[in-house]
Write a protein that holds these residues in place. Structure first.
Motif, PDB file in Angstrom:
ATOM      1  N   ALA A 101     -41.382  14.617   3.902  1.00 51.46           N
ATOM      2  CA  ALA A 101     -41.934  14.939   5.224  1.00 51.46           C
ATOM      3  C   ALA A 101     -41.103  16.066   5.831  1.00 51.46           C
ATOM      4  CB  ALA A 101     -41.946  13.683   6.090  1.00 51.46           C
ATOM      5  N   ASN A 102     -40.046  15.712   6.545  1.00 52.87           N
ATOM      6  CA  ASN A 102     -39.187  16.755   7.133  1.00 52.87           C
ATOM      7  C   ASN A 102     -38.036  17.155   6.226  1.00 52.87           C
ATOM      8  OD1 ASN A 102     -40.665  16.983   9.534  1.00 52.87           O
ATOM      9  ND2 ASN A 102     -39.756  15.082  10.275  1.00 52.87           N
ATOM     10  N   GLY A 103     -37.841  16.400   5.181  1.00 56.81           N
ATOM     11  CA  GLY A 103     -36.833  16.788   4.185  1.00 56.81           C
ATOM     12  C   GLY A 103     -35.454  16.160   4.390  1.00 56.81           C
ATOM     13  N   CYS A 104     -35.332  15.246   5.362  1.00 53.00           N
ATOM     14  CA  CYS A 104     -34.000  14.665   5.632  1.00 53.00           C
ATOM     15  C   CYS A 104     -33.481  13.859   4.444  1.00 53.00           C
ATOM     16  CB  CYS A 104     -34.039  13.762   6.853  1.00 53.00           C
ATOM     17  SG  CYS A 104     -34.535  14.626   8.316  1.00 53.00           S
ATOM     18  N   ASN A 106     -45.865   2.215  -2.837  1.00 52.42           N
ATOM     19  CA  ASN A 106     -44.554   1.774  -2.350  1.00 52.42           C
ATOM     20  C   ASN A 106     -44.468   0.354  -1.788  1.00 52.42           C
ATOM     21  OD1 ASN A 106     -45.784   2.389   0.036  1.00 52.42           O
ATOM     22  ND2 ASN A 106     -44.607   4.248   0.430  1.00 52.42           N
ATOM     23  N   GLU A 135     -31.756  10.701   8.340  1.00 53.62           N
ATOM     24  CA  GLU A 135     -32.595  10.159   9.404  1.00 53.62           C
ATOM     25  C   GLU A 135     -33.920   9.726   8.795  1.00 53.62           C
ATOM     26  OE1 GLU A 135     -32.621  12.492  12.880  1.00 53.62           O
ATOM     27  OE2 GLU A 135     -34.107  11.227  13.865  1.00 53.62           O
ATOM     28  N   ASP A 159     -40.571   9.247  -3.187  1.00 53.12           N
ATOM     29  CA  ASP A 159     -42.001   9.010  -3.004  1.00 53.12           C
ATOM     30  C   ASP A 159     -42.644  10.034  -2.063  1.00 53.12           C
ATOM     31  OD1 ASP A 159     -40.646   7.918  -0.788  1.00 53.12           O
ATOM     32  OD2 ASP A 159     -42.027   6.245  -0.556  1.00 53.12           O
ATOM     33  N   PHE A 160     -41.970  10.321  -0.921  1.00 51.84           N
ATOM     34  CA  PHE A 160     -42.566  11.192   0.093  1.00 51.84           C
ATOM     35  C   PHE A 160     -41.614  12.303   0.469  1.00 51.84           C
ATOM     36  CE2 PHE A 160     -45.760   7.989   0.931  1.00 51.84           C
ATOM     37  CZ  PHE A 160     -46.806   8.717   1.471  1.00 51.84           C
ATOM     38  N   ASN A 166     -48.752  10.806  11.858  1.00 51.03           N
ATOM     39  CA  ASN A 166     -48.560  11.542  10.601  1.00 51.03           C
ATOM     40  C   ASN A 166     -48.033  10.692   9.457  1.00 51.03           C
ATOM     41  OD1 ASN A 166     -49.515  14.000  11.430  1.00 51.03           O
ATOM     42  ND2 ASN A 166     -47.513  14.703  12.190  1.00 51.03           N
ATOM     43  N   PHE A 201     -37.720   9.016   8.514  1.00 43.91           N
ATOM     44  CA  PHE A 201     -38.953   9.490   9.157  1.00 43.91           C
ATOM     45  C   PHE A 201     -39.783   8.312   9.645  1.00 43.91           C
ATOM     46  CE2 PHE A 201     -43.482  10.392   8.966  1.00 43.91           C
ATOM     47  CZ  PHE A 201     -43.560  11.473   9.817  1.00 43.91           C
ATOM     48  N   THR A 202     -39.881   7.265   8.821  1.00 42.27           N
ATOM     49  CA  THR A 202     -40.768   6.148   9.159  1.00 42.27           C
ATOM     50  C   THR A 202     -40.127   5.178  10.154  1.00 42.27           C
ATOM     51  OG1 THR A 202     -40.141   5.387   6.956  1.00 42.27           O
ATOM     52  CG2 THR A 202     -42.402   6.054   7.261  1.00 42.27           C
TER      53      THR A 202
HETATM   54  P1  5GP Z   1     -38.239  12.974   5.249  1.00 40.13           P
HETATM   55  O1  5GP Z   1     -36.818  12.565   5.104  1.00 40.13           O
HETATM   56  O2  5GP Z   1     -38.672  14.030   4.286  1.00 40.13           O
HETATM   57  O3  5GP Z   1     -38.591  13.308   6.677  1.00 40.13           O
HETATM   58  O4  5GP Z   1     -39.092  11.685   4.928  1.00 40.13           O
HETATM   59  C1  5GP Z   1     -39.111  11.178   3.642  1.00 40.13           C
HETATM   60  C2  5GP Z   1     -38.937   9.698   3.637  1.00 40.13           C
HETATM   61  O5  5GP Z   1     -39.659   9.086   4.694  1.00 40.13           O
HETATM   62  C3  5GP Z   1     -39.485   9.142   2.336  1.00 40.13           C
HETATM   63  O6  5GP Z   1     -38.406   8.643   1.579  1.00 40.13           O
HETATM   64  C4  5GP Z   1     -40.453   8.048   2.752  1.00 40.13           C
HETATM   65  O7  5GP Z   1     -39.870   6.806   2.479  1.00 40.13           O
HETATM   66  C5  5GP Z   1     -40.644   8.197   4.223  1.00 40.13           C
HETATM   67  N1  5GP Z   1     -41.953   8.787   4.595  1.00 40.13           N
HETATM   68  C6  5GP Z   1     -42.138   9.987   5.186  1.00 40.13           C
HETATM   69  N2  5GP Z   1     -43.426  10.192   5.463  1.00 40.13           N
HETATM   70  C7  5GP Z   1     -44.086   9.114   5.028  1.00 40.13           C
HETATM   71  C8  5GP Z   1     -45.478   8.746   5.044  1.00 40.13           C
HETATM   72  O8  5GP Z   1     -46.374   9.454   5.521  1.00 40.13           O
HETATM   73  N3  5GP Z   1     -45.791   7.545   4.491  1.00 40.13           N
HETATM   74  C9  5GP Z   1     -44.845   6.728   3.956  1.00 40.13           C
HETATM   75  N4  5GP Z   1     -45.278   5.574   3.424  1.00 40.13           N
HETATM   76  N5  5GP Z   1     -43.525   7.042   3.932  1.00 40.13           N
HETATM   77  C10 5GP Z   1     -43.150   8.219   4.470  1.00 40.13           C
END
Ligand code: 5GP
Length: 194
Positions: free
Chosen positions: A128-131, A27, A97, A125-126, A18, A99-100
């Motif tokens: 995903a789960n919102g952390c 980025n 936490e 930039d992204f 994903n 995501f990547t």
């Molecule tokens: P979250 O905290 O919402 O799960 O993930 C957001 C963070 O994870 C973003 O700041 C971004 O850096 C990274 N991220 C999440 N999903 C992706 C993705 O599909 N591609 C890339 N390049 N970065 C992601």
């Protein structure tokens, strides 16, 4: 279709797990003309909001936030990722936490750069789960400041973050919402504009 969606279809690569790779324009290598269009769009969507500061998180949010800030005429503060623990006192701290990278980071903002008079637009930039966003929201709240809105470049709509953040009542403006993608075929499907 907007220019970010067009660019994702042209140059984005769907990876396993994903992950959408957009490092040729968002980025790693950064397309500043595209960032400028994104900044213009956020300015339009947050018209009337009383924003005096943009908050983002290192590293990928910084470039986008800086170009967007030119449209709002406000400074940018970025949360730093830090391994140190002894920071209470001068710093607001939240745990995020990744995501990547699947690890936990403390993110910190110096207290002198955020206070109860600030009305903050959070940019990243992204989503995903919102952390990452929850950590930034927590930092704004710790400062007694207000979240005026949240601007995201790419929301992965099939993950929970967008729903969670909208349910919390925030104005979340994602410029491209990917509702489905497939690493085998390269298919990317965007949410229709509502
Ligand atoms: P979250 O905290 O919402 O799960 O993930 C957001 C963070 O994870 C973003 O700041 C971004 O850096 C990274 N991220 C999440 N999903 C992706 C993705 O599909 N591609 C890339 N390049 N970065 C992601």
């Amino acid at each position: 279709m907007n220019c970010l969606e067009e660019r994702i279809l042209k140059d984005g690569i769907v990876k396993e797990g994903n992950v959408l790779k957009v490092d040729s324009f968002l980025n790693h290598q950064m397309d500043i003309d595209l960032f400028n269009e994104m900044g213009k769009e956020w300015k339009k969507r947050f018209e009337g909001a009383n924003i005096n500061k943009i908050l983002t998180i290192e590293a990928s949010g910084i470039g986008i936030a800086c170009i967007a800030a030119q449209h709002f005429g406000v400074p940018v503060v970025f949360a730093k990722k830090s391994k140190s623990v002894n920071l209470e006192g001068e710093m607001y701290v939240a745990e995020v936490e990744s995501f990547t990278h699947k690890c936990k980071n403390q993110v910190i903002v110096a207290k002198k750069f955020l206070n109860e008079n600030d009305r903050v637009l959070i940019i990243d930039d992204f989503l995903a789960n919102g952390c990452a966003l929850q950590g930034l929201i927590q930092i704004v709240k710790s400062a007694g400041a207000t979240v005026e809105g949240i601007g995201i470049a790419v929301e992965k709509g099939f993950q929970a973050g967008g729903r969670i953040i909208r349910n919390l009542g925030f104005q979340l403006e994602s410029l491209a919402i990917v509702d489905d993608m497939d690493s085998k075929t390269g298919m990317i499907k965007f949410r229709e504009e509502q």
